[in-house]
Every structure is written in C-alpha cells, then in structure tokens.
Design a protein around this motif. Structure first.
Motif, PDB file in Angstrom:
ATOM      1  N   PRO A  17      53.526 -16.341  57.895  1.00  0.00           N
ATOM      2  CA  PRO A  17      53.188 -17.240  56.775  1.00  0.00           C
ATOM      3  C   PRO A  17      54.435 -17.774  56.068  1.00  0.00           C
ATOM      4  CG  PRO A  17      51.837 -15.258  56.709  1.00  0.00           C
ATOM      5  CD  PRO A  17      52.926 -15.005  57.701  1.00  0.00           C
ATOM      6  N   GLU A  18      55.425 -16.907  55.930  1.00  0.00           N
ATOM      7  CA  GLU A  18      56.649 -17.309  55.239  1.00  0.00           C
ATOM      8  C   GLU A  18      57.416 -18.361  56.043  1.00  0.00           C
ATOM      9  OE1 GLU A  18      55.352 -13.466  53.640  1.00  0.00           O
ATOM     10  OE2 GLU A  18      55.660 -14.185  55.683  1.00  0.00           O
ATOM     11  N   LEU A  19      57.503 -18.164  57.347  1.00  0.00           N
ATOM     12  CA  LEU A  19      58.212 -19.116  58.201  1.00  0.00           C
ATOM     13  C   LEU A  19      57.493 -20.455  58.258  1.00  0.00           C
ATOM     14  CD1 LEU A  19      59.250 -16.710  61.109  1.00  0.00           C
ATOM     15  CD2 LEU A  19      60.764 -17.738  59.400  1.00  0.00           C
ATOM     16  N   GLU A  20      56.177 -20.413  58.276  1.00  0.00           N
ATOM     17  CA  GLU A  20      55.407 -21.662  58.277  1.00  0.00           C
ATOM     18  C   GLU A  20      55.626 -22.423  56.977  1.00  0.00           C
ATOM     19  OE1 GLU A  20      51.648 -20.583  61.221  1.00  0.00           O
ATOM     20  OE2 GLU A  20      51.469 -20.208  59.051  1.00  0.00           O
ATOM     21  N   LEU A  21      55.696 -21.692  55.875  1.00  0.00           N
ATOM     22  CA  LEU A  21      55.939 -22.333  54.581  1.00  0.00           C
ATOM     23  C   LEU A  21      57.344 -22.937  54.534  1.00  0.00           C
ATOM     24  CD1 LEU A  21      54.983 -22.987  51.743  1.00  0.00           C
ATOM     25  CD2 LEU A  21      55.629 -20.673  51.031  1.00  0.00           C
ATOM     26  N   LEU A  22      58.323 -22.196  55.026  1.00  0.00           N
ATOM     27  CA  LEU A  22      59.696 -22.709  55.069  1.00  0.00           C
ATOM     28  C   LEU A  22      59.772 -23.961  55.934  1.00  0.00           C
ATOM     29  CD1 LEU A  22      61.863 -19.467  55.409  1.00  0.00           C
ATOM     30  CD2 LEU A  22      61.847 -21.068  53.485  1.00  0.00           C
ATOM     31  N   ARG A  23      59.049 -23.946  57.031  1.00  0.00           N
ATOM     32  CA  ARG A  23      59.024 -25.107  57.926  1.00  0.00           C
ATOM     33  C   ARG A  23      58.554 -26.359  57.190  1.00  0.00           C
ATOM     34  NH1 ARG A  23      54.933 -26.007  63.108  1.00  0.00           N
ATOM     35  NH2 ARG A  23      56.276 -27.451  64.279  1.00  0.00           N
ATOM     36  N   GLY A  24      57.488 -26.222  56.429  1.00  0.00           N
ATOM     37  CA  GLY A  24      56.960 -27.355  55.689  1.00  0.00           C
ATOM     38  C   GLY A  24      57.930 -27.875  54.650  1.00  0.00           C
ATOM     39  N   LEU A  76      72.613 -17.318  47.675  1.00  0.00           N
ATOM     40  CA  LEU A  76      73.181 -17.295  49.029  1.00  0.00           C
ATOM     41  C   LEU A  76      73.894 -15.979  49.312  1.00  0.00           C
ATOM     42  CD1 LEU A  76      74.671 -20.896  49.207  1.00  0.00           C
ATOM     43  CD2 LEU A  76      72.647 -20.058  50.416  1.00  0.00           C
ATOM     44  N   LYS A  77      73.711 -15.478  50.534  1.00  0.00           N
ATOM     45  CA  LYS A  77      74.333 -14.233  50.955  1.00  0.00           C
ATOM     46  C   LYS A  77      75.060 -14.444  52.285  1.00  0.00           C
ATOM     47  CE  LYS A  77      72.057 -12.291  47.563  1.00  0.00           C
ATOM     48  NZ  LYS A  77      72.736 -11.920  46.294  1.00  0.00           N
ATOM     49  N   LYS A  78      76.086 -13.644  52.520  1.00  0.00           N
ATOM     50  CA  LYS A  78      76.760 -13.670  53.817  1.00  0.00           C
ATOM     51  C   LYS A  78      75.924 -12.889  54.827  1.00  0.00           C
ATOM     52  CE  LYS A  78      81.741 -14.248  53.199  1.00  0.00           C
ATOM     53  NZ  LYS A  78      83.048 -13.632  53.519  1.00  0.00           N
ATOM     54  N   PRO A  79      75.714 -13.428  56.030  1.00  0.00           N
ATOM     55  CA  PRO A  79      74.961 -12.688  57.050  1.00  0.00           C
ATOM     56  C   PRO A  79      75.666 -11.402  57.457  1.00  0.00           C
ATOM     57  CG  PRO A  79      75.188 -15.006  57.663  1.00  0.00           C
ATOM     58  CD  PRO A  79      76.096 -14.768  56.497  1.00  0.00           C
ATOM     59  N   GLY A  80      76.990 -11.401  57.369  1.00  0.00           N
ATOM     60  CA  GLY A  80      77.777 -10.226  57.734  1.00  0.00           C
ATOM     61  C   GLY A  80      79.176 -10.351  57.167  1.00  0.00           C
ATOM     62  N   PRO A  81      79.952  -9.273  57.179  1.00  0.00           N
ATOM     63  CA  PRO A  81      81.285  -9.286  56.575  1.00  0.00           C
ATOM     64  C   PRO A  81      82.252 -10.244  57.243  1.00  0.00           C
ATOM     65  CG  PRO A  81      80.941  -7.295  57.877  1.00  0.00           C
ATOM     66  CD  PRO A  81      79.614  -7.961  57.750  1.00  0.00           C
ATOM     67  N   ASN A  82      81.982 -10.618  58.502  1.00  0.00           N
ATOM     68  CA  ASN A  82      82.891 -11.495  59.225  1.00  0.00           C
ATOM     69  C   ASN A  82      82.436 -12.954  59.249  1.00  0.00           C
ATOM     70  OD1 ASN A  82      84.830  -9.427  60.243  1.00  0.00           O
ATOM     71  ND2 ASN A  82      83.004  -8.637  61.226  1.00  0.00           N
ATOM     72  N   SER A  83      81.395 -13.269  58.497  1.00  0.00           N
ATOM     73  CA  SER A  83      80.884 -14.643  58.448  1.00  0.00           C
ATOM     74  C   SER A  83      81.853 -15.533  57.673  1.00  0.00           C
ATOM     75  CB  SER A  83      79.517 -14.682  57.780  1.00  0.00           C
ATOM     76  OG  SER A  83      78.589 -13.908  58.512  1.00  0.00           O
ATOM     77  N   ARG A  84      82.210 -16.670  58.258  1.00  0.00           N
ATOM     78  CA  ARG A  84      83.137 -17.586  57.609  1.00  0.00           C
ATOM     79  C   ARG A  84      82.438 -18.787  57.011  1.00  0.00           C
ATOM     80  NH1 ARG A  84      85.451 -13.275  60.115  1.00  0.00           N
ATOM     81  NH2 ARG A  84      87.693 -13.294  59.869  1.00  0.00           N
ATOM     82  N   SER A  85      81.434 -19.292  57.684  1.00  0.00           N
ATOM     83  CA  SER A  85      80.810 -20.548  57.284  1.00  0.00           C
ATOM     84  C   SER A  85      79.353 -20.385  56.868  1.00  0.00           C
ATOM     85  CB  SER A  85      80.907 -21.549  58.437  1.00  0.00           C
ATOM     86  OG  SER A  85      80.318 -22.767  58.096  1.00  0.00           O
ATOM     87  N   THR A  86      78.589 -19.651  57.669  1.00  0.00           N
ATOM     88  CA  THR A  86      77.154 -19.521  57.436  1.00  0.00           C
ATOM     89  C   THR A  86      76.820 -18.647  56.229  1.00  0.00           C
ATOM     90  OG1 THR A  86      76.762 -19.723  59.819  1.00  0.00           O
ATOM     91  CG2 THR A  86      74.965 -18.845  58.484  1.00  0.00           C
ATOM     92  N   LYS A  87      75.811 -19.082  55.478  1.00  0.00           N
ATOM     93  CA  LYS A  87      75.243 -18.253  54.414  1.00  0.00           C
ATOM     94  C   LYS A  87      73.732 -18.411  54.466  1.00  0.00           C
ATOM     95  CE  LYS A  87      79.031 -17.772  51.118  1.00  0.00           C
ATOM     96  NZ  LYS A  87      79.412 -17.815  49.680  1.00  0.00           N
ATOM     97  N   LEU A  88      73.036 -17.371  54.065  1.00  0.00           N
ATOM     98  CA  LEU A  88      71.581 -17.401  54.134  1.00  0.00           C
ATOM     99  C   LEU A  88      70.936 -17.007  52.815  1.00  0.00           C
ATOM    100  CD1 LEU A  88      70.475 -14.224  54.302  1.00  0.00           C
ATOM    101  CD2 LEU A  88      71.316 -14.403  56.634  1.00  0.00           C
ATOM    102  N   ILE A  89      69.656 -17.348  52.720  1.00  0.00           N
ATOM    103  CA  ILE A  89      68.844 -16.929  51.577  1.00  0.00           C
ATOM    104  C   ILE A  89      67.769 -15.988  52.120  1.00  0.00           C
ATOM    105  CG2 ILE A  89      67.304 -17.651  49.713  1.00  0.00           C
ATOM    106  CD1 ILE A  89      68.676 -20.361  49.725  1.00  0.00           C
ATOM    107  N   PRO A  90      67.828 -14.693  51.812  1.00  0.00           N
ATOM    108  CA  PRO A  90      66.805 -13.757  52.289  1.00  0.00           C
ATOM    109  C   PRO A  90      65.522 -13.910  51.471  1.00  0.00           C
ATOM    110  CG  PRO A  90      68.428 -12.602  50.951  1.00  0.00           C
ATOM    111  CD  PRO A  90      68.902 -14.023  51.071  1.00  0.00           C
ATOM    112  N   LEU A  91      64.378 -13.897  52.151  1.00  0.00           N
ATOM    113  CA  LEU A  91      63.089 -14.102  51.488  1.00  0.00           C
ATOM    114  C   LEU A  91      62.078 -13.089  52.017  1.00  0.00           C
ATOM    115  CD1 LEU A  91      63.348 -17.913  52.005  1.00  0.00           C
ATOM    116  CD2 LEU A  91      63.339 -16.844  49.743  1.00  0.00           C
ATOM    117  N   THR A  92      61.229 -12.593  51.121  1.00  0.00           N
ATOM    118  CA  THR A  92      60.309 -11.523  51.529  1.00  0.00           C
ATOM    119  C   THR A  92      58.840 -11.805  51.246  1.00  0.00           C
ATOM    120  OG1 THR A  92      60.726 -10.395  49.411  1.00  0.00           O
ATOM    121  CG2 THR A  92      62.067  -9.718  51.291  1.00  0.00           C
ATOM    122  N   SER A  93      58.509 -12.996  50.752  1.00  0.00           N
ATOM    123  CA  SER A  93      57.100 -13.304  50.501  1.00  0.00           C
ATOM    124  C   SER A  93      56.912 -14.805  50.303  1.00  0.00           C
ATOM    125  CB  SER A  93      56.589 -12.572  49.257  1.00  0.00           C
ATOM    126  OG  SER A  93      57.195 -13.091  48.078  1.00  0.00           O
TER     127      SER A  93
END
Length: 214
Positions: A17-24, A76-93
């Motif tokens: 459901p969350e991915l479908e909402l993000l898609r829209g 925004l969060k770093k996916p990992g300690p070695n990430s240089r460019s990418t950042k993500l937004i974690p979502l749980t509902s």
C-alpha cells in the motif's frame, strides 16, 4: 504507468500500500516511470531522479542526488556510511506518507530542478579513494594489475577497497586482493556477474550456483 511496475507491485509482499501511494505521488509530479535495478525508478528527460523500494523495517523514497537537496524538514537520511550522493526518506505507513505528501512533492520538484540545471555532486577530498598499503604493494609487483584496477569506475574501485580493508589482518587483506585479481583484470566489479547467467546484470544474482551444482 509502466507495466513492469504494475507486475512488481502485484508480486511485492512488503509495503505494497505504501509503495502504491508513493507511486501515485511521484507520477503526479510528471516523472517518467521505469523499472530499473528491480525497483520502480522515475526519471526526467532520461535522467534518474528518484527510486522507491521496500526493506524489512521500512519502505523508502530515494533521491539519486539527495546530497544536493536543502532538506529543511530534516527527513533525508544516508542509506549507508559510504553514501556520497544518494539520500532517502524512510517511511513506515500510508498515514506517514500522506502527512509528508506536500514535503515529498516539494523535494521531488527541487530534485528535478537540480537535474535540469546539470549540477553535479562534488566529492570532498576526504572522500577520495584511499588505497590500503597491501594494495599498493601488489601494484608495485604487478603494474598491469594497477592499470586494470584504476580503469575501473570509482564506485567499483571503492567496492573492492571496502572489501579489502574490512579484513583486520594484513595477511587477510593481501589474500583478498589476490583472490580478486582475475576479476579485476577482466574489468569486473566486486558484485558484477562473471558467468553471464545473472538476470540482474551487471550485478550478480547468484545464478552461477547453477554451474557449481552440475
């Protein structure tokens, strides 16, 4: 809408459901929907802007050039300690996504503007590749190996270096380097497919095990 993404969402088990909402939300911002790296990916004039996917603890909206976003909301969060460019937004509902929808759209539009301006993420000097002593020693013994290693993309070089330096003992680091020598001479990255069977090229998906079991 991309039919490959339709199929992905039909089969996905976590965060559907969350991915479908993000898609829209994302498609309403005018991005082109594609399916890359086994996940829904969205682009602007052929340039990747965001990608969505699910993990065990959360689903995410990831920005390819997230490091350039202003992020006044601090989401925004770093996916990992070695990430240089990418950042993500974690979502749980879906509730959390709906609450953040105006912010998500604002960040997406900002990411589109950044891509349209052709601004690139600058890598600090502290992020430059730091070759371990064991690797430098092999370079001295085998100039052709050094040439092959330095022909790899920066990302592939960094992947090998992380693999080598994660070993605590110098002897183990040298063993790892020599074990990867043939892959490097052939131009393969640490996680690249070398057997030709992978359905996730250039990444390896474990298909080589079919050969081992014959």
């Amino acid at each position: 809408m991309n039919p490959k993404v339709d199929k992905y969402l039909e089969q996905v088990k976590l965060w559907k459901p969350e991915l479908e909402l993000l898609r829209g939300i994302i498609t309403s911002c005018g991005l082109t929907e594609e399916f890359k790296w086994r996940n829904p990916c969205y682009s602007f004039k052929g340039k990747n802007i965001v990608i969505i996917g699910g993990f065990k603890a959360f689903c995410s909206l990831s920005f390819f050039k997230g490091a350039l976003l202003k992020d006044p909301e601090g989401v925004l969060k770093k996916p990992g300690p070695n990430s240089r460019s990418t950042k993500l937004i974690p979502l749980t509902s879906t509730k959390a996504i709906l609450a953040l929808e105006p912010i998500l759209k604002r960040y997406i539009y900002e990411a589109i503007a950044i891509e349209a301006s052709e601004i690139q993420v600058k890598i600090d000097k502290t992020d430059e590749l730091n070759y371990p002593e064991e690797l430098r020693a092999v370079f001295l013994e085998k100039p052709e190996f050094e040439t092959a290693f330095k022909k790899l993309t920066t990302g592939r070089q960094r992947g090998y270096i992380l693999h080598f330096t994660s070993a605590k003992q110098s002897k183990t680091r040298t063993t790892r380097i020599l074990k990867c020598e043939s892959r490097i001479l052939k131009g393969f990255g640490f996680n690249d497919c070398t057997c030709g069977l992978s359905k996730r090229k250039p990444n390896c998906d474990g298909s080589h095990k079919q050969l081992e079991n014959k």
